[in-house]
Design an enzyme around this catalytic site. Structure first.
Site, PDB file in Angstrom:
ATOM      1  N   ALA A  13      -9.794  20.998  11.933  1.00 35.87           N
ATOM      2  CA  ALA A  13     -10.751  20.845  13.026  1.00 35.87           C
ATOM      3  C   ALA A  13     -11.012  22.167  13.732  1.00 35.87           C
ATOM      4  CB  ALA A  13     -10.241  19.800  14.026  1.00 35.87           C
ATOM      5  N   ASN A  36      -3.513  30.665  16.487  1.00 39.84           N
ATOM      6  CA  ASN A  36      -2.752  29.860  15.520  1.00 39.84           C
ATOM      7  C   ASN A  36      -1.341  30.412  15.389  1.00 39.84           C
ATOM      8  OD1 ASN A  36      -3.063  27.567  13.679  1.00 39.84           O
ATOM      9  ND2 ASN A  36      -2.523  29.027  12.089  1.00 39.84           N
ATOM     10  N   VAL A  80       1.328  28.234  21.212  1.00 41.05           N
ATOM     11  CA  VAL A  80       0.919  27.784  22.545  1.00 41.05           C
ATOM     12  C   VAL A  80       2.139  27.204  23.250  1.00 41.05           C
ATOM     13  CG1 VAL A  80      -0.598  26.222  23.828  1.00 41.05           C
ATOM     14  CG2 VAL A  80      -1.399  27.265  21.678  1.00 41.05           C
ATOM     15  N   GLU A 168       1.532   9.160  -1.543  1.00 42.56           N
ATOM     16  CA  GLU A 168       1.109  10.375  -2.268  1.00 42.56           C
ATOM     17  C   GLU A 168       2.326  11.215  -2.663  1.00 42.56           C
ATOM     18  OE1 GLU A 168      -2.107  12.204   0.096  1.00 42.56           O
ATOM     19  OE2 GLU A 168      -3.442  11.268  -1.377  1.00 42.56           O
ATOM     20  N   ASP A 296      -6.101  15.330  14.730  1.00 42.88           N
ATOM     21  CA  ASP A 296      -4.991  14.382  14.876  1.00 42.88           C
ATOM     22  C   ASP A 296      -4.492  14.225  16.310  1.00 42.88           C
ATOM     23  OD1 ASP A 296      -5.085  14.162  12.164  1.00 42.88           O
ATOM     24  OD2 ASP A 296      -3.003  14.729  11.804  1.00 42.88           O
ATOM     25  N   LYS A 373     -10.923  12.886  -5.607  1.00 45.49           N
ATOM     26  CA  LYS A 373     -10.115  13.436  -4.505  1.00 45.49           C
ATOM     27  C   LYS A 373     -10.077  14.968  -4.603  1.00 45.49           C
ATOM     28  CE  LYS A 373      -6.228  12.665  -1.639  1.00 45.49           C
ATOM     29  NZ  LYS A 373      -5.196  13.695  -1.743  1.00 45.49           N
TER      30      LYS A 373
HETATM   31  P1  NAD Z   1       1.099   5.870   8.562  1.00 45.40           P
HETATM   32  O1  NAD Z   1       1.377   5.548   9.976  1.00 45.40           O
HETATM   33  O2  NAD Z   1      -0.225   5.564   8.013  1.00 45.40           O
HETATM   34  O3  NAD Z   1       2.200   5.184   7.602  1.00 45.40           O
HETATM   35  C1  NAD Z   1       3.557   5.165   7.961  1.00 45.40           C
HETATM   36  C2  NAD Z   1       4.243   4.024   7.244  1.00 45.40           C
HETATM   37  O4  NAD Z   1       5.633   4.047   7.583  1.00 45.40           O
HETATM   38  C3  NAD Z   1       3.720   2.646   7.669  1.00 45.40           C
HETATM   39  O5  NAD Z   1       3.403   1.907   6.534  1.00 45.40           O
HETATM   40  C4  NAD Z   1       4.884   2.053   8.460  1.00 45.40           C
HETATM   41  O6  NAD Z   1       4.980   0.649   8.307  1.00 45.40           O
HETATM   42  C5  NAD Z   1       6.079   2.745   7.816  1.00 45.40           C
HETATM   43  N1  NAD Z   1       7.250   2.752   8.696  1.00 45.40           N
HETATM   44  C6  NAD Z   1       7.270   2.922  10.040  1.00 45.40           C
HETATM   45  N2  NAD Z   1       8.537   2.799  10.505  1.00 45.40           N
HETATM   46  C7  NAD Z   1       9.329   2.577   9.436  1.00 45.40           C
HETATM   47  C8  NAD Z   1      10.714   2.382   9.272  1.00 45.40           C
HETATM   48  N3  NAD Z   1      11.559   2.393  10.308  1.00 45.40           N
HETATM   49  N4  NAD Z   1      11.215   2.200   8.032  1.00 45.40           N
HETATM   50  C9  NAD Z   1      10.367   2.189   6.951  1.00 45.40           C
HETATM   51  N5  NAD Z   1       9.034   2.350   7.057  1.00 45.40           N
HETATM   52  C10 NAD Z   1       8.520   2.556   8.283  1.00 45.40           C
HETATM   53  O7  NAD Z   1       1.430   7.454   8.429  1.00 45.40           O
HETATM   54  P2  NAD Z   1       0.974   8.467   7.283  1.00 45.40           P
HETATM   55  O8  NAD Z   1       1.127   7.882   5.945  1.00 45.40           O
HETATM   56  O9  NAD Z   1       1.683   9.736   7.581  1.00 45.40           O
HETATM   57  O10 NAD Z   1      -0.558   8.676   7.551  1.00 45.40           O
HETATM   58  C11 NAD Z   1      -1.008   9.188   8.811  1.00 45.40           C
HETATM   59  C12 NAD Z   1      -2.525   9.192   8.812  1.00 45.40           C
HETATM   60  O11 NAD Z   1      -3.001  10.148   7.892  1.00 45.40           O
HETATM   61  C13 NAD Z   1      -3.103   7.857   8.405  1.00 45.40           C
HETATM   62  O12 NAD Z   1      -4.229   7.620   9.158  1.00 45.40           O
HETATM   63  C14 NAD Z   1      -3.464   8.049   6.967  1.00 45.40           C
HETATM   64  O13 NAD Z   1      -4.528   7.236   6.548  1.00 45.40           O
HETATM   65  C15 NAD Z   1      -3.826   9.517   6.934  1.00 45.40           C
HETATM   66  N6  NAD Z   1      -3.586  10.092   5.602  1.00 45.40           N
HETATM   67  C16 NAD Z   1      -4.617  10.030   4.714  1.00 45.40           C
HETATM   68  C17 NAD Z   1      -4.429  10.532   3.457  1.00 45.40           C
HETATM   69  C18 NAD Z   1      -5.576  10.458   2.480  1.00 45.40           C
HETATM   70  O14 NAD Z   1      -6.676  10.114   2.889  1.00 45.40           O
HETATM   71  N7  NAD Z   1      -5.357  10.750   1.221  1.00 45.40           N
HETATM   72  C19 NAD Z   1      -3.201  11.095   3.076  1.00 45.40           C
HETATM   73  C20 NAD Z   1      -2.159  11.114   4.006  1.00 45.40           C
HETATM   74  C21 NAD Z   1      -2.368  10.622   5.281  1.00 45.40           C
END
Ligand code: NAD
Length: 391
Positions: A13, A36, A80, A168, A296, A373
């Site tokens: 961003a 940064n 920062v 991923e 974010d 992707k």
């Molecule tokens: P998220 O919050 O989407 O997923 C975290 C997962 O951890 C959830 O399914 C949750 O239920 C689980 N969790 C939480 N507490 C837990 C526990 N105590 N024990 C076990 N599991 C637990 O976080 P993220 O995957 O880091 O993603 C963050 C954001 O970034 C999201 O909006 C995601 O869509 C985005 N993202 C997108 C991409 C992509 O578009 N390719 C890739 C990575 C992240």
């Protein structure tokens, strides 16, 4: 006199905002300073590849100077320490105070630990290139140590969380671990890869058919899913689950969620419970209109009144939009309210597979989804003029 625009964070961003604002505003209109922590921009959408060893860390670090060269953007390397919106300034770790007329906060997110005992101290997180390097080096050392120490927990790898980040990473590891085993002369049948998820299924909220495809693809490559199984404690060498079970392991990577940047809370910007700043339709802080908060660390509601998930795509669009808003702030004209155009979401599942939905409802999987992707990554690099900057 030129207005002072200070942009905090050269992530997706912040960098796009700086480039867009500079494209529109001359040096007489505005002085733009980009701050940064590192001298490089990180392609954080590829961190899982570097953590697993599939992509070099150099290839996901892009020199900021190379991107902003000849663009009349001043770069300041610094961390920062404090944002003081009431005084319209920012304090950096070297004691420098940067005054601003307009501030852009694009400092990204932090890992959300939910207060889980030992998690912060004993798990890796995957939020930066350096953390990805640490994970890769640690995995290598587990395989190097095993022939001497013969401890099974060295060959047991646990990823906590099966959201997009967790899936991923698991996909990359599923492809990479056999190579590590082969190189170390370790029998692959001794290696275990767990993905532990609190929700009843993986990729909560995602399309059920694609979830099933992802699960099958990963299970076929040996991933063991434990769903409906919250992690409740992490201690050296062990992960404890809510049902009383535990997993002996030397490697836990936590991808269980994100929250806003603490600096945003400390500055007094209005935030939601997970620390993301509330912004209006022009991405301005709801309590300081001279501050734009992007990516974010902000909380943006879509047309249906639901917040957009914090993705790279959203950060790219917010950055470009804020660059235009800064132009209007300084030169006048009408601002168009921010409306994200999310093309879809794709999760890679290692080197050859991915699942995703594009253009609202078109489902993709397999090699085609993987290529789609990769293509979005290439489009981004072209946009910032860094097609050949990543080494
Ligand atoms: P998220 O919050 O989407 O997923 C975290 C997962 O951890 C959830 O399914 C949750 O239920 C689980 N969790 C939480 N507490 C837990 C526990 N105590 N024990 C076990 N599991 C637990 O976080 P993220 O995957 O880091 O993603 C963050 C954001 O970034 C999201 O909006 C995601 O869509 C985005 N993202 C997108 C991409 C992509 O578009 N390719 C890739 C990575 C992240």
């Amino acid at each position: 006199m030129a207005k002072q625009i200070v942009i905090l964070g050269a992530g997706y961003a912040g960098l796009l905002c700086a480039l867009e604002a500079r494209k529109r505003l001359s040096g007489i209109d505005a002085q733009i300073t980009l701050v940064n922590k590192h001298t490089y921009h990180q392609l954080i959408t590829q961190l899982h590849e570097t953590a697993a060893g599939a992509r070099s860390d150099r290839s996901i670090r892009i020199s900021i100077q190379n991107v902003i060269r000849d663009k009349n953007i001043e770069f300041k390397k610094g961390i920062v320490q404090q944002i003081v919106p009431a005084d319209k300034n920012v304090v950096l770790d070297d004691g420098t105070t940067l005054p601003y007329d307009y501030l852009v906060v694009a400092l990204g997110s932090e890992a959300e630990y939910f207060g889980i005992t030992g998690l912060k101290d004993h798990a890796f997180i995957l939020k930066s290139v350096n953390q990805a390097r640490l994970i890769r080096a640690h995995i290598e050392s587990c395989f190097a140590r095993y022939p001497y120490e013969k401890k099974s927990e060295l060959l047991r790898f646990v990823v906590g969380g099966a959201g997009f980040s967790g899936i991923e990473l698991v996909g990359e590891l599923a492809d990479a671990l056999p190579n590590y085993a082969k190189d170390a002369g370790v029998d692959m049948s001794l290696v275990e890869l767990y993905n532990v998820e609190a929700a009843p299924g993986i990729l909560p909220g995602f399309d059920e058919e694609l979830v099933q495809r992802a699960r099958t693809s990963l299970e076929e490559r040996g991933v063991k899913f434990m769903t409906g199984m919250p992690i409740v404690e992490v201690a050296p060498g062990v992960v404890h689950l809510k049902n009383g079970q535990s997993i002996a392991t030397q490697t836990v990577v936590w991808t269980g969620g994100v929250r806003g940047n603490q600096l945003v809370i400390n500055a007094g910007f209005e935030t939601e419970p997970r620390g993301r700043a509330k912004v209006n339709e022009f991405l301005q802080s709801t309590n300081y209109s001279d501050v734009y908060i992007l990516g974010d660390c902000s909380f943006v509601l879509g047309n249906e009144g639901r917040p957009f998930p914090p993705t790279a795509q959203l950060a790219w669009q917010m950055g470009s939009a804020a660059g235009k808003y800064l132009y209007h702030d300084i030169k006048g004209g009408t601002k168009v309210p921010f409306n994200a155009n999310i093309m879809g979401s794709l999760a890679s599942l290692g080197r050859k597979d991915a699942v995703g939905k594009v253009l609202q409802s078109y489902k993709m999987y397999g090699k085609m989804a993987y290529v789609a992707k990769e293509a979005s990554q290439i489009r981004y690099l072209a946009k910032i003029g860094a097609m050949f900057a990543a080494r």
